[in-house]
Each structure stands twice: as structure tokens, then as C-alpha cells.
Scaffold this motif. Sequence first.
Motif, PDB file in Angstrom:
ATOM      1  N   PRO A 196       0.792  -1.245   0.000  1.00  0.00           N
ATOM      2  CA  PRO A 196       0.000   0.000   0.000  1.00  0.00           C
ATOM      3  C   PRO A 196       0.821   1.291   0.000  1.00  0.00           C
ATOM      4  O   PRO A 196       1.915   1.368   0.552  1.00  0.00           O
ATOM      5  N   LEU A 197       0.205   2.295  -0.613  1.00  0.00           N
ATOM      6  CA  LEU A 197       0.732   3.665  -0.680  1.00  0.00           C
ATOM      7  C   LEU A 197       0.797   4.313   0.693  1.00  0.00           C
ATOM      8  O   LEU A 197       1.717   5.064   0.989  1.00  0.00           O
ATOM      9  N   PHE A 198      -0.229   4.042   1.521  1.00  0.00           N
ATOM     10  CA  PHE A 198      -0.328   4.726   2.823  1.00  0.00           C
ATOM     11  C   PHE A 198       0.294   3.863   3.920  1.00  0.00           C
ATOM     12  O   PHE A 198      -0.048   2.693   4.073  1.00  0.00           O
ATOM     13  N   ILE A 199       1.146   4.499   4.702  1.00  0.00           N
ATOM     14  CA  ILE A 199       1.838   3.799   5.786  1.00  0.00           C
ATOM     15  C   ILE A 199       1.513   4.511   7.094  1.00  0.00           C
ATOM     16  O   ILE A 199       1.671   5.733   7.190  1.00  0.00           O
ATOM     17  N   PRO A 200       1.046   3.780   8.108  1.00  0.00           N
ATOM     18  CA  PRO A 200       0.764   4.441   9.385  1.00  0.00           C
ATOM     19  C   PRO A 200       2.043   5.119   9.886  1.00  0.00           C
ATOM     20  O   PRO A 200       3.130   4.545   9.793  1.00  0.00           O
ATOM     21  N   VAL A 236       6.637  -1.043   5.693  1.00  0.00           N
ATOM     22  CA  VAL A 236       5.423  -1.835   5.479  1.00  0.00           C
ATOM     23  C   VAL A 236       5.777  -3.232   4.964  1.00  0.00           C
ATOM     24  O   VAL A 236       5.150  -4.228   5.334  1.00  0.00           O
ATOM     25  N   LEU A 240      -1.457   9.331   8.108  1.00  0.00           N
ATOM     26  CA  LEU A 240      -0.883   8.343   7.196  1.00  0.00           C
ATOM     27  C   LEU A 240       0.200   9.005   6.369  1.00  0.00           C
ATOM     28  O   LEU A 240      -0.010  10.070   5.789  1.00  0.00           O
ATOM     29  N   TYR A 296       4.719   3.297  11.932  1.00  0.00           N
ATOM     30  CA  TYR A 296       5.653   2.329  11.342  1.00  0.00           C
ATOM     31  C   TYR A 296       7.037   2.947  11.165  1.00  0.00           C
ATOM     32  O   TYR A 296       8.043   2.283  11.365  1.00  0.00           O
ATOM     33  N   PHE A 305       5.048  -7.200   6.659  1.00  0.00           N
ATOM     34  CA  PHE A 305       4.473  -8.387   6.008  1.00  0.00           C
ATOM     35  C   PHE A 305       5.467  -9.532   5.895  1.00  0.00           C
ATOM     36  O   PHE A 305       5.080 -10.699   5.956  1.00  0.00           O
ATOM     37  N   VAL A 364       2.434   9.135   3.061  1.00  0.00           N
ATOM     38  CA  VAL A 364       2.485   8.646   1.689  1.00  0.00           C
ATOM     39  C   VAL A 364       3.889   8.066   1.511  1.00  0.00           C
ATOM     40  O   VAL A 364       4.876   8.778   1.728  1.00  0.00           O
ATOM     41  N   ARG A 365       3.979   6.803   1.132  1.00  0.00           N
ATOM     42  CA  ARG A 365       5.276   6.084   1.198  1.00  0.00           C
ATOM     43  C   ARG A 365       6.412   6.867   0.533  1.00  0.00           C
ATOM     44  O   ARG A 365       6.296   7.261  -0.627  1.00  0.00           O
TER      45      ARG A 365
END
Lengths: 468, 468
Positions: free
Chosen positions: A67-71, A113, A104, A74, A117, A106-107
Motif C-alpha cells: 500500500p501507498l499509505f503507511i501508518p 510496510v 498516514l 511504522y 508483512f 504517503v510512502r
Amino acid sequence: MARVLTPRAEDFPRWYQDLIAKAQLADNGPVRGTMVIRPVGYAIWEHMQADMDARIKEAGVQNAYFPLFIPESYLRREADHVDGFSPELAVVTHAGGKQLAEPLVVRPTSETVIGEFMAKWVDSYRDLPLLLNQWANVVRWELRPRTFLRTTEFLWQEGHTAHATEADAREHARDIHKNVYQAFMEEILAVPVIPGRKTKGERFAGATNTMTVEAMMGDAKALQMGTSHELGQNFAKAFDITYSSASGTVEHAWTTSWGTSTRMMGGLIMVHGDDNGLRLPPRLAPIQVQVMVVKAGEGVVEAAAKLRDELKAAGVRVKLDDRADIPFGRRAVDAELQGIPIRIEVGPRDLAVGNVTIARRIDGSKTPTPLGDIVGAVTSALKADQQRLYDDALAFRAERTVDVKTLGEAIEVAQTGWARVPWAAVGDGGEKEANGKAVTVRCLTREDGAMPDSDDEPNLIAYLARSY
Amino acid sequence: MARVLTPRAEDFPRWYQDLIAKAQLADNGPVRGTMVIRPVGYAIWEHMQADMDARIKEAGVQNAYFPLFIPESYLRREADHVDGFSPELAVVTHAGGKQLAEPLVVRPTSETVIGEFMAKWVDSYRDLPLLLNQWANVVRWELRPRTFLRTTEFLWQEGHTAHATEADAREHARDIHKNVYQAFMEEILAVPVIPGRKTKGERFAGATNTMTVEAMMGDAKALQMGTSHELGQNFAKAFDITYSSASGTVEHAWTTSWGTSTRMMGGLIMVHGDDNGLRLPPRLAPIQVQVMVVKAGEGVVEAAAKLRDELKAAGVRVKLDDRADIPFGRRAVDAELQGIPIRIEVGPRDLAVGNVTIARRIDGSKTPTPLGDIVGAVTSALKADQQRLYDDALAFRAERTVDVKTLGEAIEVAQTGWARVPWAAVGDGGEKEANGKAVTVRCLTREDGAMPDSDDEPNLIAYLARSY
């Protein structure tokens, strides 16, 4: 011939922007620092992607999409990483009509991220190595943007891998660096590069080792064309990427990441461009040959179409330009600007004697050639021109690279080229001094050009230069 | 055989999520509504992209790339458009460590920013048609996300074109709709679709006409697999896309847009999946044949590798699975889950008599086959299975589609399938009533299935269904 671009010798940065605009490669986007990649430019990027993607897959890596959005939280987990990126972040605070509980990011890159995973997907040593790559857009807020070189949003590929041992991680990062990055740049882009190790001060945020491929631009500055990082166990510890070993113990993985971006477009332009525009290496060129109807006349369009078909059948990427209502001169200037390696000019006068003219962008030659010889002439010209671009760039780099002994000489040389100097004569203190004069240590290599295993090896060579 | 997934008949939505997880197609991302597309899923998406991209280029369209961030003010210029999107927007308010003067919208679609650049690039009628496409990520905040079907971020292609006349715009949109979208879905995805016109209520925000391709899922609900829009002069007027005509007058252009997305992944799963997992159409499958070593034995791995090489040489996308340390049953279940069309099982007992076993995912057959016949048997099986998937989906749709006369009957039928009903028996009022019962008008067609030119044509047929 009318002057189309600001000459390189007069104002190199302006020449660069002129070329991008007039060759219709890109435009500035509406948000400062963003760019629109126009069809002419994007087709080049697609050809870069296709070739690199095949090499990446050949190295056993699989593509995925994260995903583009990273909390925001993180990025905080790996301390160096957040320090490295925080001033560059774009942050989404509102969505779906509401303020978000957690902003959020934007990476700017996806280590965090993907680390999250990898931790989920890796269980045992059998799951390693895990070799992933993604093609994506990323955002880093730029205060001094320049098209392709430093843009707020850019396109890239980012490889992320996890390994059971440090040695395997190291070997993988070097394999990609040499057999994907260096090979692609030299064989396809016709850009010779120096592979080397970044100094501590130039390392990627969170890496234990950053390797770079550096290319000399037409103004003798350096451009970092791609980087590969060993991340040690830093991300594995921050994101808890562990595996059970064959003997049953639980171990942290060793990770790497490696990336190249639309910045390569900038490098391509600045290495091969001349005062008439871009010059595309034939192996990269989306259009290798443009068959041009000079002006309408008995059988001209038919002859041009037939040549197009013959070249296509021979595997050449060819386009027919039969826009006889647009002046030939203007079309030829556009083809030069866009760097199309070969133009075949089909006109009534030549045709009357069974000839057409082969105009080569790279050496500037124009040769009347019998119709029957075209396919052979074109295929051998494409091959020769690919080599010639590489050889010319290599010769230019050699000419502008000077071996020196001291930091002072190195800074002096770096004003107009690259300095090769013993790293022992520079060191961390010398690096700071050079930086104060807008000169950076581009990379460290062994004397024979090999990749060092550490910054502390004796007899390392440092390349110092001004850079983009 | 142990139950691998929740059976479709028991709980279709749960089966869908189970399949995505167990076939390792995707995971939920850390931000609600986002997804991680894992390598197995992403390879399918790459094959979709490659085939569609070739068709899009064949239609004369050029790829380009436009920025992710759109100034909020752009969306306000076309009133219907901002109304259509505002609750779904993600907004960047901070960047580079500061609050921004103007908030930036993360693109939900790119009509507005592309409109801005079309206005710059189009000058005369000679610049038209301008046919652009981009492959990109877009963001629409989702309150009820479902993997692939409705995600906050998704991947898609968006075509955007400008034309001199309404007729040319219309013809282009129809060409893409039929010869790219419908053809791709039927020929490659093996998914039969109904092409039709959306009602006024279901139209894209800012469009004068929206065309859709609708497919029936395995639970008889409808999924919109792609849409093509005629935008009239709405965006041309909002963004001032004008051209000077051959006669010298200044005219507004006519624009279109058209898109398909990772939502097609959801459709693929729900059309072809069964209780054992996904079934991939051979023309789409990243791996068409998996050659599997059943267990180690004299010459087994060598025979399997030789078959792999023969199939590769014959142009088949083939993978060798020689992981004899993982139980064969588990590997076979994984191959079924991931929908690999053909497994070739190579074991010592079969080999002793010169055979291997061809296991076909699509019809479930297992056939011992002499080694010398494999290439021929595989290539004809791949062809037959592609057709079979399509035929089965078509038969299922026919079985679950019922012709009715009244709105009441249509709503009733739509509980378990699709209703075909005269549009005159529904109308705007009937559409609202149906919507109140979770039934929507999927599209309007002529009686013979052709695309209507307007909602007001007599004798139109409406398809009513529940939908995703």
C-alpha cells in the motif's frame, strides 16, 4: 540550422530543461515538484522497465504490490529511518470526510510496510530467501525539484529481500547491483557506471552498507543511478522478522533493499544528449527507425510503407511518418530532439534512382542507400550506434577523471570532473570539508575497481565530484 | 480430501475471503481498506496488464503518467465531479514539515489533472484525437472494503481522450469498450459480459453517458468489470480544452474516459473459483503447467526437468516443482488453490511404464499419458480448458437469467439471479424502488443486445440484479 536548444556549453541546466520540454518528455505538474511524464518520455520509461523487470525476475525475484499509505507509527520503529525521512514526508490527515485518528504517510519507500508483512509470511528457514520487488510511485517532498532528477513524486522499483544469513543477504545485494543494475545501465542505457560503496555519511537511513552506481553526466558532474542496501538485522529487529532455523532456534532475518527510479531518465538525457536533443541508445529506443516521407510524390508513400513493413518483419521497432502536410524540416528536427536513432528519408528524387537516405542521429551521418540494402544497413547501424554511445561516454569519463594524492587537489579537480584519490587522504573529516565546497564522495572502490567489504579496508580509492 | 475452503454454497463471501488468503493472492494492508497484492496475485494482475496494454496500444492510445496529488481546487471546477467524489477523498494537508497552503487530494481518478494538460497540449484540430492512458494507483476511501472489489487504494488503467467531434468521441469510447474491454474479458479472462448503458442514476460523475460490462458472479450477483464514459464537453469547458478547427473557429473538444482495475481480479475469482480454489483460464495463467515430482526416485527429477524444458520450448508457461521434501498432497492442494490449469505428476511408478499423469484443474480429470504425447496433450488441453471455462460461465449466466414483464417480478428474480425486463416497465421511479430493495439496474441494452444511443430509445431492456 536554427538553434533549437540552449547549447550545453552555454548553460547546461537550462539545456536540460529545454530538451525535456521541446522533446516533449515531461512537463511540470500542478503541484510544485511533481511531473507529468508525456508519452514520448513514458515510452522510454516503459522500455527501461521491461528490460529491468526481466532481469529482476531472472534473478529469482517476484513482483508484489504494497500500500501507498503507511501508518506514521511504522516509520518510528526504526530510529535512523524516521530521522532520514521525516522532513520529506507528505502526510494524509483527513479522509472520508473526517480527521484520521492516526496520520498516514504517503510512502517515501516501503521498507517498513514490507518489513511488517515479511514478519507475517516468514516462518521457517524454508521460507527464505524471500525476494520481492515492486514497481510503484513514491513521494519525497523536494525543496529544489528538477525534472526526473529530484521530484516530489517519482516512479521506481524497490526490491526488498529477507535472508537467513548475512552472507546470503550480501551476495544477493551484490548480484542485483552487478548483474541487474550495472549490466542494464551499461548494456541497454549505454551508460558506463562506477559501482562502489557509499561512505558512512552517504549511507541510506537504516542501512549497514549502501552500494551505488555512479555515472558521469555531460557536464562532468556525477549522478547516482541506483543503490543497493544491506540493512543488516535493523529492520528485522524493528519488525520482528524471525525464522526458525534448521536446528530449531529462532533467528532474526537479514534484509536488503535496492532501487532505481525515473531519475535514470535524467541520467540518460545528460549522458547522451547533445545540442540538437536527446540521442537514444538503439536497444532502449521505443522507436529505433522513423521512415519519413520527405514530400508527396509518385509512389513515395507506398515505398515508405513497404520499407516500414520490411523493417518491422526484421524485428526493428519502426514508425512511419507520412505527414506530408507538415514541413519535412520540422519533422526532422522533432525526430532529432526525441533522439530517434535512425531516420530513413524517402523522397521522390532519391527514389527515382532507387535510393533512400539513412540519417543517423548518433554520428550525424547521412548516406544515400539502395532500397535493397536498407534492412542490413539499418541493423548494423543500430548495433554500431549502441556501442558508439557507450564508447563515447566512457572516453568522456576517462578524459574528465583525474588521479590525485591529496584532498585539496581532489576538491580542485572535482570542480570540472571527477577526482580519484586515496580514501586515506580524505577520511570523515576531509569528506565534511569537501561537502562544505559542494563536493561529495560519490563512492569508495578497491584500487582494481572491485566492491569493498567495508569502509575500513586499506588502500581504498574515493571518487570525489560535484553531483546531482 | 480435507476441506480447504468454506464451501461456496455455505457462505459465498467467506469462501471468497478464504480463497484469497489460502491461495496467497492478497492480504489486508495495515490501513483499513488497503491491500497487499502478494506475488501469486500480482503475477495474475501483470498478465492482465500485459494483454490489455497491448490492446490499448493497438487502438492507437499512448501511455503517460500524471501526478498522484491534485490541488483540491481542480476537483471543484466540474461541479458534478466534486459532488461525486468528495466523501471518498484522502487529503494531504502537511508536507515537508509544514501545513500546506492548499490541501492536496490523492487522485481518485485523473480527469481533472489530465484535462488541465490536454488544454495545454491541444492547439489545433491536427492535435486531435489525443488518446492517452495511464496505469496507476488511485484512492477512494471505502467504508465497507472488500479485497479486490472495493479497496481504499486500487490499481487501474484510466484512458483519457479528447476529440474534435462528439461522433469521434463516441466511436472511440465504443471501440475501447467492445474491442479492448469486452474482447479482453471474454477471450483472456474467459468471462462472458453484457455490455450496456448505465441509467442516469448510475452514471459516472460528470459523464453524459457511461457504458459498462457486467459479469455474473458464482452467486449470481453482478459485478461491473469496467466502464467507458462519454464526458461530452463538460470537462473541456471546465478545463478550457479548445482547438482551432480547419476553418479557423475555436471549439471545445469532446472527451472520454475509460477504466478497468484490480476489481477484475475479484471478478475472475468469483466467476471461475470452486470449492477447491481458483481456476485460472490458461491464456491468463502466469503458470499454465506445473510439473511436479511426486516423490524422489531413480530418474524422476531428471524426467520432470526434461518435460519442463520440452514444454517451455513449445511456448508453454511452465514451472518445475521438485520440492520432494514437502508432502506431495500439500503441494497439489496449493496448486489447486492457486488455479494452475495443469499439473503433470511425475512419479516412479508411472515412469516405470513410460507414463506421467496429467491432472487438469478445470475439469478435474486425471489421465496417465505416455511421455512422448505430453506436449500435444498439454497444448490441446489448455485450449479446450480456456473454452470450457467460458462456456460454463455462459451456461450459468443463461440458467440464472430470467425474462420478466414487470418490476415486481424483476425484483423477485433478482434475489437469485438476473432479471431481463423492459426498461419501460421500470423507469426512474421503478429504479429507486428496486434500489430500496438492494437491487440495481445494471445496464440497458437494445433487445438484440446492441448498445443504445440514449436512455430514451423505445423497447430497451434493463438488467436488474444484486451486485458487488
